[in-house]
Design an enzyme around this catalytic site. Structure first.
Site, PDB file in Angstrom:
ATOM      1  N   LYS A 218      58.816  34.572  56.935  1.00 51.26           N
ATOM      2  CA  LYS A 218      58.508  33.793  58.146  1.00 51.26           C
ATOM      3  C   LYS A 218      57.319  34.461  58.846  1.00 51.26           C
ATOM      4  O   LYS A 218      57.513  35.301  59.729  1.00 51.26           O
ATOM      5  CB  LYS A 218      59.708  33.778  59.094  1.00 51.26           C
ATOM      6  CG  LYS A 218      60.937  33.031  58.590  1.00 51.26           C
ATOM      7  CD  LYS A 218      62.045  33.073  59.646  1.00 51.26           C
ATOM      8  CE  LYS A 218      63.297  32.371  59.188  1.00 51.26           C
ATOM      9  NZ  LYS A 218      64.423  32.543  60.110  1.00 51.26           N
TER      10      LYS A 218
ATOM     11  N   ARG B  31      75.910  31.403  50.970  1.00 55.51           N
ATOM     12  CA  ARG B  31      75.128  32.247  50.056  1.00 55.51           C
ATOM     13  C   ARG B  31      75.093  31.669  48.640  1.00 55.51           C
ATOM     14  O   ARG B  31      74.178  31.917  47.877  1.00 55.51           O
ATOM     15  CB  ARG B  31      75.731  33.658  49.976  1.00 55.51           C
ATOM     16  CG  ARG B  31      75.673  34.440  51.272  1.00 55.51           C
ATOM     17  CD  ARG B  31      76.011  35.894  51.016  1.00 55.51           C
ATOM     18  NE  ARG B  31      76.325  36.652  52.220  1.00 55.51           N
ATOM     19  CZ  ARG B  31      75.433  37.209  53.020  1.00 55.51           C
ATOM     20  NH1 ARG B  31      74.149  37.062  52.774  1.00 55.51           N
ATOM     21  NH2 ARG B  31      75.810  37.900  54.075  1.00 55.51           N
TER      22      ARG B  31
ATOM     23  N   PHE C   4      66.009  28.511  61.031  1.00 55.40           N
ATOM     24  CA  PHE C   4      67.129  29.188  60.379  1.00 55.40           C
ATOM     25  C   PHE C   4      67.435  28.517  59.038  1.00 55.40           C
ATOM     26  O   PHE C   4      67.576  27.302  58.957  1.00 55.40           O
ATOM     27  CB  PHE C   4      68.367  29.155  61.286  1.00 55.40           C
ATOM     28  CG  PHE C   4      69.483  29.989  60.756  1.00 55.40           C
ATOM     29  CD1 PHE C   4      69.445  31.373  60.866  1.00 55.40           C
ATOM     30  CD2 PHE C   4      70.566  29.404  60.101  1.00 55.40           C
ATOM     31  CE1 PHE C   4      70.458  32.161  60.354  1.00 55.40           C
ATOM     32  CE2 PHE C   4      71.580  30.180  59.582  1.00 55.40           C
ATOM     33  CZ  PHE C   4      71.530  31.561  59.706  1.00 55.40           C
ATOM     34  N   VAL C   5      67.538  29.323  58.000  1.00 57.77           N
ATOM     35  CA  VAL C   5      67.802  28.785  56.659  1.00 57.77           C
ATOM     36  C   VAL C   5      69.009  29.481  56.021  1.00 57.77           C
ATOM     37  O   VAL C   5      69.368  30.595  56.405  1.00 57.77           O
ATOM     38  CB  VAL C   5      66.570  28.960  55.728  1.00 57.77           C
ATOM     39  CG1 VAL C   5      65.402  28.099  56.195  1.00 57.77           C
ATOM     40  CG2 VAL C   5      66.132  30.415  55.626  1.00 57.77           C
TER      41      VAL C   5
ATOM     42  N   ASP D  75      61.818  38.373  58.291  1.00 60.99           N
ATOM     43  CA  ASP D  75      61.737  37.602  59.529  1.00 60.99           C
ATOM     44  C   ASP D  75      60.873  38.411  60.505  1.00 60.99           C
ATOM     45  O   ASP D  75      59.655  38.428  60.374  1.00 60.99           O
ATOM     46  CB  ASP D  75      63.177  37.374  60.005  1.00 60.99           C
ATOM     47  CG  ASP D  75      63.303  36.434  61.177  1.00 60.99           C
ATOM     48  OD1 ASP D  75      62.303  36.187  61.851  1.00 60.99           O
ATOM     49  OD2 ASP D  75      64.412  35.937  61.450  1.00 60.99           O
TER      50      ASP D  75
ATOM     51  N   ASP E 287      65.798  39.220  50.752  1.00 63.82           N
ATOM     52  CA  ASP E 287      66.002  37.777  50.715  1.00 63.82           C
ATOM     53  C   ASP E 287      64.988  37.080  51.618  1.00 63.82           C
ATOM     54  O   ASP E 287      64.377  36.097  51.259  1.00 63.82           O
ATOM     55  CB  ASP E 287      67.444  37.405  51.111  1.00 63.82           C
ATOM     56  CG  ASP E 287      67.872  38.024  52.440  1.00 63.82           C
ATOM     57  OD1 ASP E 287      67.151  38.891  52.988  1.00 63.82           O
ATOM     58  OD2 ASP E 287      68.951  37.645  52.930  1.00 63.82           O
TER      59      ASP E 287
ATOM     60  N   GLY F 191      72.122  39.820  51.403  1.00 63.98           N
ATOM     61  CA  GLY F 191      71.371  38.602  51.130  1.00 63.98           C
ATOM     62  C   GLY F 191      70.545  38.582  49.859  1.00 63.98           C
ATOM     63  O   GLY F 191      70.365  37.541  49.247  1.00 63.98           O
TER      64      GLY F 191
HETATM   65  P1  IMP Z   1      64.297  40.933  60.088  1.00 62.25           P
HETATM   66  O1  IMP Z   1      64.786  42.352  60.192  1.00 62.25           O
HETATM   67  O2  IMP Z   1      64.128  40.279  61.434  1.00 62.25           O
HETATM   68  O3  IMP Z   1      63.068  40.773  59.229  1.00 62.25           O
HETATM   69  O4  IMP Z   1      65.450  40.078  59.450  1.00 62.25           O
HETATM   70  C1  IMP Z   1      65.909  40.348  58.225  1.00 62.25           C
HETATM   71  C2  IMP Z   1      67.324  39.908  58.030  1.00 62.25           C
HETATM   72  O5  IMP Z   1      67.790  38.939  58.991  1.00 62.25           O
HETATM   73  C3  IMP Z   1      67.422  39.241  56.684  1.00 62.25           C
HETATM   74  O6  IMP Z   1      67.623  40.179  55.645  1.00 62.25           O
HETATM   75  C4  IMP Z   1      68.571  38.274  56.881  1.00 62.25           C
HETATM   76  O7  IMP Z   1      69.776  38.932  56.611  1.00 62.25           O
HETATM   77  C5  IMP Z   1      68.518  37.916  58.355  1.00 62.25           C
HETATM   78  N1  IMP Z   1      67.830  36.617  58.564  1.00 62.25           N
HETATM   79  C6  IMP Z   1      66.616  36.426  59.106  1.00 62.25           C
HETATM   80  N2  IMP Z   1      66.298  35.119  59.151  1.00 62.25           N
HETATM   81  C7  IMP Z   1      67.350  34.459  58.593  1.00 62.25           C
HETATM   82  C8  IMP Z   1      67.618  33.060  58.326  1.00 62.25           C
HETATM   83  O8  IMP Z   1      66.836  32.136  58.611  1.00 62.25           O
HETATM   84  N3  IMP Z   1      68.806  32.793  57.727  1.00 62.25           N
HETATM   85  C9  IMP Z   1      69.711  33.746  57.386  1.00 62.25           C
HETATM   86  N4  IMP Z   1      69.490  35.059  57.619  1.00 62.25           N
HETATM   87  C10 IMP Z   1      68.324  35.416  58.223  1.00 62.25           C
END
Ligand code: IMP
Length: 178
Positions: A134, A168, A155-156, A106, A103, A48
């Protein structure tokens, strides 16, 4: 309002490309100022972050290197189930100043894994730059030092972020229409 369809879902433009570009200018200025005189390794997290990493890195005027790693899932032992591992390390980063480029942050699980790996590699210090953050979903304590845009827990896609591998290449960030 610009809308787009990816596979079975509709998305609405949330952050236009020109706004993203201006924000990255400011983020790069901050990083250039904060690391002035230092030798820095930028570490992009694939897939990403490839677009944001490129846009950010071309605005960096420090003595800097860039490298990329990827999070790979594999089936671990019976008890541990699916395990995630960072692959692609090809840089000796011991004692280096590292800026992790994400990118989106979350929940922060990915970030926690990366920071853990960096600590094992005994880097000098770690900061985090992410295009999107987020805050309502974030469950970790690791500081997110440079966040492009704080967004709601929706979700984006676009600007490197995907829905099932697609989207992408969109030059803006789009949010899911529920
Ligand atoms: P985390 O480990 O929960 O912080 O999530 C990180 C990864 O989840 C990011 O690097 C993205 O690949 C994916 N991700 C989280 N939220 C989104 C979203 O809204 N759209 C697309 N990918 C997401």
């Amino acid at each position: 309002m610009k809308e787009t369809v990816i596979l079975d879902k509709k998305f609405r433009e949330m952050i236009p490309g020109d706004v993203i570009s201006k924000r990255i200018d400011v983020m790069a200025e901050e990083i250039n100022r904060d690391y002035s005189g230092k030798d820095v390794v930028f570490l992009g997290i694939l897939n990403g972050a490839f677009l944001f990493a490129a846009e950010l890195f071309k605005r960096i005027n420090l003595k800097a290197k860039i490298s990329f790693v990827k999070l790979a899932s594999y089936e671990g032992t019976k008890s541990s189930g699916s395990v995630k591992e960072l692959i692609g390390w090809n840089e000796d980063i011991k004692n280096m100043h590292v800026v992790v480029i994400e990118d989106i942050v979350d929940t922060g699980h990915t970030l926690e894994l990366i920071v853990g790996e960096l600590k094992v590699r005994k880097v000098a210090d770690i900061r985090v730059a992410t295009l999107l953050f987020k805050p309502k979903a974030y469950t970790k304590k690791i500081p997110v030092n440079y966040a492009g845009f704080e967004i709601p827990n929706d979700f984006v896609v676009g600007f490197g972020l995907d829905y099932d591998g697609y989207g992408r290449n969109l030059p803006s960030v789009y949010t899911l229409i529920k």
